[in-house]
Design an enzyme around this catalytic site. Structure first.
Site, PDB file in Angstrom:
ATOM      1  N   TRP A 233       0.825  -1.215   0.000  1.00 23.96           N
ATOM      2  CA  TRP A 233       0.000   0.000   0.000  1.00 23.96           C
ATOM      3  C   TRP A 233       0.857   1.262   0.000  1.00 23.96           C
ATOM      4  CZ3 TRP A 233      -4.409  -0.411  -1.960  1.00 23.96           C
ATOM      5  CH2 TRP A 233      -5.176  -1.567  -1.783  1.00 23.96           C
TER       6      TRP A 233
ATOM      7  N   ASP B 262      -1.123   6.756   6.472  1.00 26.35           N
ATOM      8  CA  ASP B 262      -2.263   5.945   6.073  1.00 26.35           C
ATOM      9  C   ASP B 262      -2.501   4.951   7.205  1.00 26.35           C
ATOM     10  OD1 ASP B 262      -4.039   4.082   5.057  1.00 26.35           O
ATOM     11  OD2 ASP B 262      -2.931   3.704   3.203  1.00 26.35           O
TER      12      ASP B 262
ATOM     13  N   LYS C  33     -12.470  -1.253   7.542  1.00 23.88           N
ATOM     14  CA  LYS C  33     -11.724  -2.239   8.307  1.00 23.88           C
ATOM     15  C   LYS C  33     -12.072  -2.140   9.789  1.00 23.88           C
ATOM     16  CE  LYS C  33      -8.112  -1.751   4.831  1.00 23.88           C
ATOM     17  NZ  LYS C  33      -8.387  -2.976   4.059  1.00 23.88           N
TER      18      LYS C  33
END
Length: 370
Positions: free
Chosen positions: A102, A182, A206
């Site tokens: 990511w 992030d 999530k």
């Protein structure tokens, strides 16, 4: 009704009490005669939902008053572009630490808007994406507008033990360089000092709620720096000035996030859920480490509490493992296509009973097939 144990990396499991309450309120929220889906985002009913969600999140994360909380859309992938558009400024340069899939995507997207200096990239190491490189190995810029990190790599299962931040710590960065993180698969799972970051952002699907909502927490002094070509709906200053109501926000996702925040408060807040997350992770990693069939390749110090990838010694058993897991009510255990193997995502809403059921199944499978 039979509920399974859902180990999906996202969209992920939600607390059952939250789902039940949402079902009860689907047709009529609080006597309004309307579903939250049908409400005007500027009506008094939804404005009260929005205000409570904000207040509960601020309490849970101890967000200082000089930070703004933005409810946006587009997920973390969109923020990979929105962050540089808002923060690169005239320097048009930023530092990116790449510790997994990511953060690599984040760096690649940011390079479309300015110069990206990759301070370190674990994919070039013989150790692979199994660790966080020590700060002594980072090639930090002197003139970067910010340093970007991903606190937990969902695919690779690498989590910072202590994220880089401004101030004292194992990964200390210069005070003039805001740290942008992030936190999509990390937020609300353990305590974080918000004041040591410039921006925190993450997709909701999530640990916060359903897909469709993006959380951004931004320090006020970083507002107003957006590139002139930044779309108004993505300009942090514009969104903040309009209290996330510049355009129609993802109202139902905000409502569900608010229910999750309330549920978290009932679990003892972030400190309470962190203790349970540590217990779940320890149970699963201990089972893997004691096994002769399963292997986790992440170095122990940086093992993720949220996403636990593991591999079978004989990968010809993968299909049988997954089929048996499905029969046992254990779903979404297949690893990401880019790395293979298995992955158990054990976010806040995954109960300890789910991890115990997985461990029992893994041990039984090993006895029968190992």
């Amino acid at each position: 009704m039979t509920r399974v144990f859902n180990f999906s990396a996202g969209p992920a499991v939600l607390p059952e009490p939250v789902l039940r309450r949402a079902a009860e309120e689907m047709l009529d929220w609080n006597g309004s005669g309307m579903s939250v889906m049908e409400m005007s985002h500027r009506g008094k009913e939804f404005m009260s939902i929005h205000a409570q969600a904000l207040a509960d999140l601020r309490e849970l994360m101890a967000i200082p008053s000089h930070y703004r909380v933005l409810f946006m859309q587009g997920g973390a992938l969109a923020e990979n572009a929105i962050v540089p558009m808002n923060l690169m400024g005239p320097r048009a340069k930023a530092d990116y630490l790449v510790t997994g899939s990511w953060s690599a995507k984040s760096a690649k997207e940011a390079a479309r808007y300015g110069e990206v200096n990759v301070v370190a990239d674990t994919s070039t190491s013989p150790r692979g994406r199994t660790f966080v490189p020590p700060q002594a190995e980072w090639a930090l810029s002197r003139d970067a507008a910010y340093l970007h990190v991903c606190t937990n790599e969902t695919i690779d299962g690498v989590e910072f033990d202590a994220p880089p931040s401004q101030g004292e710590g194992p990964y200390d960065v210069p005070s003039h360089v805001p740290v942008v993180a992030d936190v999509s698969s990390h937020v609300l799972s353990r305590r974080m000092d918000v004041s040591r970051f410039g921006v925190l952002y993450g997709g909701a699907q999530k640990n916060i709620g359903p897909a469709g909502l993006t959380l951004v927490i931004v320090r006020e002094d970083l507002l107003g720096r957006a590139h002139p070509l930044t779309p108004s709906a993505f300009d942090y200053r514009v969104v903040a000035e309009n209290d996330s109501m510049f355009n129609t926000p993802p109202t139902y996702a905000i409502y569900l996030a608010g229910l999750v925040f309330g549920w978290l408060k009932g679990q003892g807040g972030v400190a309470g859920i962190e203790a349970r997350n540590a217990e779940k992770a320890r149970l699963l990693y201990d089972a893997i480490d004691a096994s002769g069939l399963y292997e986790n390749r992440v170095e122990r110090r940086w093992r993720s509490r949220m996403n636990v990838p593991f591999f079978l010694e004989d990968e010809r058993l993968n299909d049988a493992f997954l089929a048996g897991a499905k029969e046992a009510g254990l779903l979404q255990l297949k690893g990401h296509r880019s790395v293979g193997g298995m992955r158990a995502s054990i976010y806040n809403a995954m109960p300890l009973e789910g991890v115990r059921a997985l461990v029992d199944y893994m041990r039984d499978f090993e006895r029968r097939r190992g």
